[in-house]
Design an enzyme around this catalytic site. Structure first.
Site, PDB file in Angstrom:
ATOM      1  N   LYS A   3      34.852 -59.267 -81.180  1.00 38.04           N
ATOM      2  CA  LYS A   3      35.413 -58.745 -82.425  1.00 38.04           C
ATOM      3  C   LYS A   3      36.452 -59.727 -82.925  1.00 38.04           C
ATOM      4  CE  LYS A   3      35.035 -54.844 -84.825  1.00 38.04           C
ATOM      5  NZ  LYS A   3      33.889 -53.924 -84.792  1.00 38.04           N
TER       6      LYS A   3
HETATM    7  N1  GLU Z   1      31.398 -53.979 -87.370  1.00 42.82           N
HETATM    8  C1  GLU Z   1      30.224 -53.271 -86.990  1.00 42.82           C
HETATM    9  C2  GLU Z   1      30.451 -52.524 -85.685  1.00 42.82           C
HETATM   10  O1  GLU Z   1      31.571 -52.200 -85.364  1.00 42.82           O
HETATM   11  C3  GLU Z   1      28.988 -54.164 -86.956  1.00 42.82           C
HETATM   12  C4  GLU Z   1      29.053 -55.328 -86.017  1.00 42.82           C
HETATM   13  C5  GLU Z   1      27.896 -56.297 -86.150  1.00 42.82           C
HETATM   14  O2  GLU Z   1      26.982 -56.045 -86.910  1.00 42.82           O
HETATM   15  O3  GLU Z   1      27.938 -57.319 -85.460  1.00 42.82           O
HETATM   16  O4  GLU Z   1      29.553 -52.167 -84.990  1.00 42.82           O
END
Ligand code: GLU
Length: 423
Positions: free
Chosen positions: A113
């Site tokens: 993240k």
């Molecule tokens: N931000 C989204 C999540 O928390 C998508 C992450 C992604 O597609 O890599 O799952």
């Protein structure tokens, strides 16, 4: 937003919370300490200072992060968040949750993240672009289709991803499509990606309604958050005939006991920038929304919303988590006790990363799918994960979040164990 006085025993640090959830699963799985120690902490953390030339000529510096929790099952995967609350522990927790999410739905990724501590509402479009490009350049040393693939999260969108992909591509000297997902369609995005998180949530919600024998017209839904997840979920569920009795955004919420006209609320939001002030409903706070009489509650905003203080006042039969980390472990204990049917975040909001996986595959192959193909495959993968979790719930009498963690942590632990420790 909501304000609480936290009792001293309840952790509000998301990473402490994420580690508690992991420890519970690790205990039940009787994971050896050698694996437990590795999975309890992120594999890599990058903290960057992001200087941005503002429109008035001043240079401001924002703090940015990219954390890779695990690479055992494949390249790291996870979104980028722009929010004033972003700090290292928030990003660590979100990265760990991505590892479990990808493992639970069995796509070949680890978890990561990123984020920048910024309130993007205070920035012009030009400032936002310069912030994004510099942040992308700073973290580019650990980003790439084989290493770590960003995507949108709170307050970032397809345009943000286009700037990131373009910046990474300029540094490499050629277009690197598969380094970022959630891109606009015409530069290699995937059909269905924008709605994917909401659509995934709705697929598992419909499976839950069947299981609990609830009919859509008799299923009142309250949704906290009216962004990509909450807004799309409201529209789709309204179209499926479920009364949406409440919605909210960061400024406050709306309540109508017989159901809101979601299209009209959306027109109001487009005009004014908020749900606030829509006349055909009663104004309510975000805290009140959680406690309304309804069958389904969908938190689709920030984390830490359902706590030991309000969990016992949650009336919903089903808690379908669209947000990441909306429920504290203390609240989980209360929800389990009162028999709330929980669709945990790592399952409920996995639709986004599932279609990100499809976008990555399409980018690598330079071969693009129809929306029908995307949605059919999304449904197949997420519904299978739902039934995998329900089987563990039924066979071992576990709470749904625990069941999801048992499946996910087992898969990551197996990969880490089989690959071994280098050197
Ligand atoms: N931000 C989204 C999540 O928390 C998508 C992450 C992604 O597609 O890599 O799952």
């Amino acid at each position: 937003m909501m304000s609480h006085i936290a009792p001293p025993t309840e952790p509000r640090n998301p990473f402490v919370m994420a580690q508690q959830q992991f420890d519970l699963a690790a205990d039940l799985l009787e994971l050896p300490n050698s694996i437990r120690r590795r999975l309890r902490v992120p594999r890599r953390e990058l903290k960057v200072a992001v200087p941005v030339r503002m429109d008035d000529g001043e240079v401001m510096v924002y703090e940015g992060y990219r954390v890779q929790h695990s690479l055992a099952r494949g390249p790291a995967k996870g979104g980028i968040r722009y929010h004033p609350d972003v700090d290292i522990d928030t990003v660590r927790a979100l990265a760990m949750w991505m590892s479990w999410k990808c493992a639970l739905v069995n796509i070949p990724f680890g978890g990561s993240k990123g984020g920048v501590a910024v309130d993007p509402r205070g920035l012009s479009l030009g400032e936002l672009e310069r912030l994004t490009r510099r942040y992308a350049a700073e973290i580019s040393i650990i980003i790439g289709p084989e290493s770590d693939i960003p995507a949108p999260d709170m307050n970032t969108n397809a345009q943000t991803m286009a700037w990131m992909m373009d910046t990474l591509s300029i540094h490499r000297g050629h277009t690197v499509r598969a380094a970022v997902t959630g891109k606009p369609l015409h530069i290699g995005g995937s059909e269905g990606r924008v709605e994917a998180t909401a659509r995934g949530l709705i697929y598992v919600l419909h499976e839950s309604l069947k299981l609990l024998e609830l009919s859509p017209p008799a299923t009142r839904v309250a949704i906290q958050g009216f962004g990509n997840v909450g807004g799309n979920a409201a529209r789709m569920l309204h179209n499926d005939g479920l009364p949406i009795v409440a919605v909210s955004d960061m400024y406050g919420g709306l309540y109508h006991p017989r159901g809101l006209d979601i299209a009209a609320v959306q027109v109001h939001v487009q005009r004014t920038g908020s749900v606030i002030g829509y006349r055909e409903a009663e104004p309510i706070s975000n805290a009140e929304l959680l406690e309304l009489p309804c069958e389904v509650l969908i938190p689709a905003a920030l984390g830490n919303q359902i706590t030991s203080e309000n969990a016992h006042r949650i009336h919903a039969r089903i808690l379908a988590e669209g947000a990441n980390g909306p429920t504290t472990p203390e609240a989980d204990a209360i929800l389990q006790e009162q028999g709330t049917f929980v669709i945990p975040d790592v399952l409920g909001n996995a639709g986004g990363v599932i279609v990100s996986y499809f976008e990555w595959v399409q980018g690598l192959q330079e071969y693009f799918w129809s929306e029908q193909e995307v949605n059919t495959n999304l449904e197949r993968i997420i519904v299978k994960a739902f039934h995998d979790v329900m089987r563990v719930v039924a066979e071992q009498q576990h709470y749904a979040r625990t069941a999801a963690y048992l499946l996910a942590v087992r898969r990551v632990a197996d990969a880490a164990e089989t690959r071994g420790v280098y050197p």
